[in-house]
Motif scaffolding. Structure first.
Motif, PDB file in Angstrom:
ATOM      1  N   ASP A   1      -5.013  12.028  -0.211  1.00 40.80           N
ATOM      2  CA  ASP A   1      -6.113  11.218   0.254  1.00 40.80           C
ATOM      3  C   ASP A   1      -6.178  12.146   1.628  1.00 40.80           C
TER       4      ASP A   1
ATOM      5  N   ALA B   1       0.841  -1.206   0.031  1.00 41.33           N
ATOM      6  CA  ALA B   1      -0.070   0.078  -0.214  1.00 41.33           C
ATOM      7  C   ALA B   1       0.659   1.050   0.001  1.00 41.33           C
TER       8      ALA B   1
ATOM      9  N   LEU C   1      -6.298  -2.835   3.265  1.00 44.95           N
ATOM     10  CA  LEU C   1      -7.497  -3.241   2.518  1.00 44.95           C
ATOM     11  C   LEU C   1      -7.880  -2.635   1.183  1.00 44.95           C
ATOM     12  N   LEU C   2      -7.316  -1.265   1.122  1.00 47.59           N
ATOM     13  CA  LEU C   2      -7.722  -0.611  -0.161  1.00 47.59           C
ATOM     14  C   LEU C   2      -6.827  -1.270  -1.223  1.00 47.59           C
ATOM     15  N   ALA C   3      -5.378  -1.470  -0.905  1.00 46.15           N
ATOM     16  CA  ALA C   3      -4.398  -2.131  -1.680  1.00 46.15           C
ATOM     17  C   ALA C   3      -4.620  -3.663  -2.323  1.00 46.15           C
TER      18      ALA C   3
ATOM     19  N   TRP D   1      -6.979  12.358   5.635  1.00 40.97           N
ATOM     20  CA  TRP D   1      -7.034  11.751   6.846  1.00 40.97           C
ATOM     21  C   TRP D   1      -7.488  12.612   7.730  1.00 40.97           C
TER      22      TRP D   1
ATOM     23  N   GLU E   1      -4.759  -0.865   8.724  1.00 36.92           N
ATOM     24  CA  GLU E   1      -5.802  -1.714   8.230  1.00 36.92           C
ATOM     25  C   GLU E   1      -6.451  -1.161   6.906  1.00 36.92           C
ATOM     26  N   GLU E   2      -6.851   0.129   6.809  1.00 32.76           N
ATOM     27  CA  GLU E   2      -7.612   0.773   5.699  1.00 32.76           C
ATOM     28  C   GLU E   2      -6.456   0.872   4.607  1.00 32.76           C
ATOM     29  N   GLU E   3      -5.219   1.194   4.865  1.00 27.99           N
ATOM     30  CA  GLU E   3      -4.497   1.132   3.442  1.00 27.99           C
ATOM     31  C   GLU E   3      -4.170  -0.281   2.828  1.00 27.99           C
TER      32      GLU E   3
END
Length: 178
Positions: free
Chosen positions: A108, A87, A128-130, A110, A124-126
């Protein structure tokens, strides 16, 4: 600034003002939103984040990478496949929705709520987005079942049934029962 074991909490604004960085390792098991990747819980997550305040627009930014390996399901053969997930983080700290709307496109938002924040939701977010949209092996280890289309002779409908729009459904149902 922080190296080795990742801190539980960080102060992003303070790190950006000081030009600090956070780097280290954790495991997938420390990221609750990645619990569905049960076979990857022991995998290492490498984090390298640089915080800075840019001189030209005075934005507080976070840039870097988050890397790990996750076991996904191949969408072709439905067997497990290991994927290297990287990511690329490019965030700007914002304190309101209006600030987020004015950001340059390369960042983006934050959204900050407190001075001290947990690093876990960001990681986690990064990750999941990758994730890939469709996980697949380069070459599937098990041969795929042949699902060839039926030949025209197999789907031919007698002339007397051709006028009935449901005749093809009856033919398909009959083929399925055989």
């Amino acid at each position: 600034m922080f190296s080795g074991q990742l801190p539980h909490y960080i102060e992003p604004r303070k790190l950006a003002e000081q030009g600090g960085s956070v780097s280290g390792q954790t495991t997938v098991s420390a990221l609750p939103r990645l619990a569905e990747f049960g076979h990857s819980q022991g995998e290492q997550v490498d984090v390298a984040l640089d915080f800075e305040r840019s001189a030209e627009d005075s934005l507080c930014t976070v840039q870097g990478t988050v890397k790990t390996r996750l076991q996904l399901v191949c969408q072709r053969c439905l067997e497990p496949v290991m994927y290297d997930i990287t990511a690329r983080v490019g965030l700007a700290l914002v304190w309101s929705e209006e600030d987020a709307e004015r950001l340059p496109e390369r960042f983006d938002p934050w959204l900050m709520s407190d001075e001290k924040l947990s690093l876990v939701p960001l990681l986690e977010e990064e990750l999941l987005l990758a994730l890939p949209l469709v996980a697949m092996h380069e070459q599937c280890p098990t041969p795929l079942r042949n699902t060839a289309a039926p030949t025209p002779a197999e789907t031919e409908i007698p002339k007397e049934q051709a006028d009935n729009p449901f005749a093809i459904l009856a033919t398909l149902k009959k083929d399925r029962q055989e």
